[in-house]
Design a protein around this motif. Structure first.
Motif, PDB file in Angstrom:
ATOM      1  N   PRO A 557       0.861  -1.350   0.102  1.00  0.00           N
ATOM      2  CA  PRO A 557      -0.022  -0.101   0.019  1.00  0.00           C
ATOM      3  C   PRO A 557       0.784   1.267   0.076  1.00  0.00           C
ATOM      4  N   CYS A 558       0.412   2.441  -0.677  1.00  0.00           N
ATOM      5  CA  CYS A 558       1.026   3.468  -0.732  1.00  0.00           C
ATOM      6  C   CYS A 558       1.224   4.431   0.973  1.00  0.00           C
ATOM      7  N   SER A 559       1.986   5.027   1.020  1.00  0.00           N
ATOM      8  CA  SER A 559       1.779   5.681   2.216  1.00  0.00           C
ATOM      9  C   SER A 559       0.689   6.746   2.460  1.00  0.00           C
ATOM     10  N   ARG A 560       0.026   7.170   3.295  1.00  0.00           N
ATOM     11  CA  ARG A 560      -1.125   8.105   3.455  1.00  0.00           C
ATOM     12  C   ARG A 560      -1.092   8.455   4.871  1.00  0.00           C
ATOM     13  N   ASP A 561      -1.324   9.878   4.928  1.00  0.00           N
ATOM     14  CA  ASP A 561      -1.348  10.748   6.072  1.00  0.00           C
ATOM     15  C   ASP A 561      -2.804  10.155   6.507  1.00  0.00           C
ATOM     16  N   CYS A 562      -2.770  10.316   7.975  1.00  0.00           N
ATOM     17  CA  CYS A 562      -4.340  10.118   8.675  1.00  0.00           C
ATOM     18  C   CYS A 562      -5.248  11.194   8.223  1.00  0.00           C
ATOM     19  N   LYS A 563      -6.534  10.922   7.850  1.00  0.00           N
ATOM     20  CA  LYS A 563      -7.340  12.094   7.619  1.00  0.00           C
ATOM     21  C   LYS A 563      -8.423  11.921   9.014  1.00  0.00           C
ATOM     22  N   MET A 564      -8.956  13.227   9.211  1.00  0.00           N
ATOM     23  CA  MET A 564      -9.520  13.270  10.389  1.00  0.00           C
ATOM     24  C   MET A 564     -10.613  14.244   9.768  1.00  0.00           C
ATOM     25  N   SER A 565     -11.859  14.330  10.987  1.00  0.00           N
ATOM     26  CA  SER A 565     -12.970  15.066  10.582  1.00  0.00           C
ATOM     27  C   SER A 565     -12.781  16.342  11.326  1.00  0.00           C
ATOM     28  N   LYS A 566     -13.508  17.473  11.079  1.00  0.00           N
ATOM     29  CA  LYS A 566     -13.608  18.510  11.775  1.00  0.00           C
ATOM     30  C   LYS A 566     -13.950  18.516  13.116  1.00  0.00           C
ATOM     31  N   TRP A 567     -13.395  19.141  14.017  1.00  0.00           N
ATOM     32  CA  TRP A 567     -13.791  19.598  15.493  1.00  0.00           C
ATOM     33  C   TRP A 567     -15.424  19.737  15.760  1.00  0.00           C
ATOM     34  N   SER A 568     -15.698  19.183  16.526  1.00  0.00           N
ATOM     35  CA  SER A 568     -17.206  19.481  16.955  1.00  0.00           C
ATOM     36  C   SER A 568     -17.271  20.806  17.680  1.00  0.00           C
ATOM     37  N   ARG A 569     -18.284  21.578  17.896  1.00  0.00           N
ATOM     38  CA  ARG A 569     -18.218  22.488  18.700  1.00  0.00           C
ATOM     39  C   ARG A 569     -18.071  22.228  20.153  1.00  0.00           C
ATOM     40  N   TRP A 570     -17.638  23.007  20.805  1.00  0.00           N
ATOM     41  CA  TRP A 570     -17.184  23.006  22.555  1.00  0.00           C
ATOM     42  C   TRP A 570     -18.484  22.847  23.148  1.00  0.00           C
TER      43      TRP A 570
END
Length: 619
Positions: A557-570
């Motif tokens: 597999p090719c190297s891939r950065d972790c992808k995360m969603s946006k932060w929720s509201r506080w």
């Protein structure tokens, strides 16, 4: 101003080169990788440095192709190649030229080396190298460094080094043109016979079967000194190329016809070919003082671009006479247009085209002519030329004719003369008007001679004829015009095999080409290889197989950065009043990290909050 501009351009070019090279593994001028600390591994791991066509020597000033390749299904990401004096490796020899400017470049600050531009996976990289042209050109040592992966590398050992020395002289296969113009009077007519000796006995390695071995038509011309059909060190014309690769004489004939128009050709000739490669081909041609040279060639079939032939043979003697007889041992030569090394090699065009050269026994271990001792190759054929007559003695010598003769057995034994024999003594008149011929040898080195011909009247008989080693004697024939000695016929060839048109012929295909580079460096790419049909099946023979194959490659597999969603509201503060509280926010992982990619960070964040004071309660 011009000088400042030049300096600016050089600085910009250097910066761009360094920028392109900055992400790649670097190899220093000491030929040592600088991005990691690891000892080189022993051997070459299947990587090899290849000097195209495996010449035994190099020609001064000539251009050659040099490549680094893997003979295993293994790729490499870095390399460095140098060419230096074999006795002083600090001194570079010759000059490199880039063929792939995206994947290769001249090593920064190492003017004698070429190297990679990026860590792209590859299985082959090639360059042009121009040999030194001076008289004191040294033996050249090519050395390669190959980086298979970070920390895994090889240098100089096994097939990663190669030494080649300059040639001393060209082989004396092409006769030297005399300084004087031809002074022989009139014109002369000759009979030329090609006798193939190439067989499984004389050249057993990889000898092709009878249903595919053959000689193409022997095509050529008698010509002036201003026209050269082929010569060692020269480059093949389209006509020579098509004879050499396909056995087709059409383009060669067209080239000769153009020379007829400008007066450079007297006689053009072409025989029929021989399939299989047994028997003889013969043809007649004429020469005169303006066109004393004869040249011709035939393809060795099957082969990449190999031929036999003669070039610029001068039929005019220094004593102002025409050559009577001559004999030539024909050795194979390479037309310089195809890079194959075996009879059945797949088509591999040579780019750039290389000069015509003699094939040697040290060209390639895969060659059918290879001999590690470097001994001379056995001739594949003999060529006999015999003068029939000179103009003015009942000799028809039409100008610019196209003679064509069929292949087969020679018409008479005297077509195989000893080397460079002189003319026969003149006929003598015997008393009473009887004309006799002096004894004449029939074959080179033979013992049988022709007795005087009795041209007088009377009954003449033919002596008994021995038909071979089987003891069968033919009875004398009466009323023959001349008296002939016993004639020993060669044993007949085995005709028990079916003819070419009746034989069941299986499909014959070339060897597979090397696998192509993978379409992807990671994440499952594809690579392919091809082969061609060399001989189609006939009479119910086995059908041809696939001409193209594919397979997957670089499955990692090719190297891939972790992808995360946006932060929720506080969130709201955990304390509504009084004491400090905490607020939190969250996010989720959309794609996990792969390989050397950037890892995922926290999925929850928190911070303190300070609510206001709690309200006072009054009772």
């Amino acid at each position: 101003m011009a000088g400042k501009l030049c300096i600016l351009v050089i600085l910009i070019y250097t910066c761009k080169a360094q920028l392109a090279y900055s992400d790649a593994i670097t190899i220093g001028c000491d030929r040592q990788p600088t991005d990691f600390i690891a000892d080189k591994l022993d051997g070459d791991n299947g990587f090899r440095l290849r000097f195209h066509r495996h010449p035994a020597v190099y020609e001064r000033g000539n251009i050659y192709r040099v490549s680094i390749a893997s003979i295993l299904p293994t790729s490499f990401i870095g390399f460095m190649l140098t060419a230096s004096d074999a006795t002083d490796v600090s001194r570079s020899v010759g000059t490199f030229e880039l063929l792939d400017s995206r994947g290769s470049m001249f090593a920064p600050f190492c003017t004698h080396a070429v190297t990679h531009t990026s860590n792209m996976m590859r299985t082959r990289i090639g360059f042009r190298w121009t040999a030194p042209s001076g008289d004191n050109a040294p033996c050249v040592l090519f050395r390669a460094v190959v980086v298979q992966s970070r920390g895994v590398w090889y240098r100089d050992e096994g097939d990663l080094s190669l030494q080649i020395c300059p040639e001393v002289t060209w082989p004396s296969t092409t006769p030297v043109e005399p300084a004087n113009e031809c002074c022989a009077p009139g014109s002369a007519k000759y009979h030329m016979t090609f006798v193939g000796t190439w067989s499984r006995l004389t050249h057993p390695k990889d000898y092709p079967p009878d249903y595919i071995n053959h000689w193409s038509p022997f095509v050529g011309a008698t010509h002036s000194k201003d026209y050269v059909i082929w010569e060692y060190g020269g480059y093949s014309t389209t006509g020579v190329k098509e004879v050499a690769e396909w056995g087709s004489a059409s383009a060669m004939e067209n080239e000769i016809k153009e020379q007829v128009k400008v007066g450079n050709v007297r006689t053009a000739f072409r025989t029929k070919g021989l399939w299989p490669a047994r028997g003889n081909m013969s043809v007649t041609f004429s020469t005169d003082a303006s066109h004393p040279y004869v040249s011709g060639l035939t393809m060795i079939g099957p082969s990449p671009d190999w031929n036999l032939g003669i070039s610029n043979v001068n039929m005019c003697m220094d004593d102002c006479t025409w050559l009577d007889q001559a004999e030539f041992d024909l050795l194979p030569w390479d037309a310089g247009t195809d890079s194959g090394v075996t009879y059945m090699s797949a088509n591999s065009p040579t780019n750039p085209q290389e000069p015509i050269r003699e094939i040697t026994s040290l060209d390639s271990p895969q060659s059918p002519f290879y001999d590690p001792s470097g001994s001379a190759i056995e001739p594949l054929a003999k060529l006999y030329i015999e003068k029939i007559c000179r103009h003015g003695t009942h000799c028809s010598t039409n100008t610019n004719t196209h003679d064509s003769s069929s292949g087969g057995m020679m018409k008479k034994p005297s077509m195989m003369p000893p080397k460079m024999m002189k003319t026969m003594p003149p006929k003598k008149m015997m008393p009473g008007g009887e004309v006799t011929m002096p004894p004449k040898k029939m074959m080179p080195g033979g013992e049988v001679t022709m007795p005087p011909k009795n041209m007088h009247g009377g009954e003449v008989t033919m002596p008994p004829k021995n038909m071979g080693g089987d003891g069968v004697i033919m009875p004398p024939k009466k009323n023959m015009p001349v008296t002939m000695p016993p004639k020993i016929m060669p044993p007949k060839e085995d005709t028990s095999q079916v003819t070419n048109t009746e034989a069941i012929v299986d499909c014959m295909m070339s060897e597979w080409s090397p696998w192509s580079e993978c379409t992807k460096t990671c994440g499952k790419g594809k690579m392919s290889r091809t082969r061609m049909v060399k001989l189609k099946p006939r009479n119910g023979g086995e059908k041809c197989g696939k001409k193209r194959e594919k397979k997957t490659c670089n499955l990692q597999p090719c190297s891939r950065d972790c992808k995360m969603s946006k932060w929720s509201r506080w969130s709201e503060c955990s304390s509504s009043c009084g004491e400090p509280g905490m607020m939190i926010r969250t996010r989720r992982v959309i794609e996990e990290q792969i390989g050397d990619g950037k890892p995922c960070s926290a999925v929850m964040g928190e911070k303190m909050c300070k609510p206001g004071p709690c309200p006072l309660l009054y009772i």
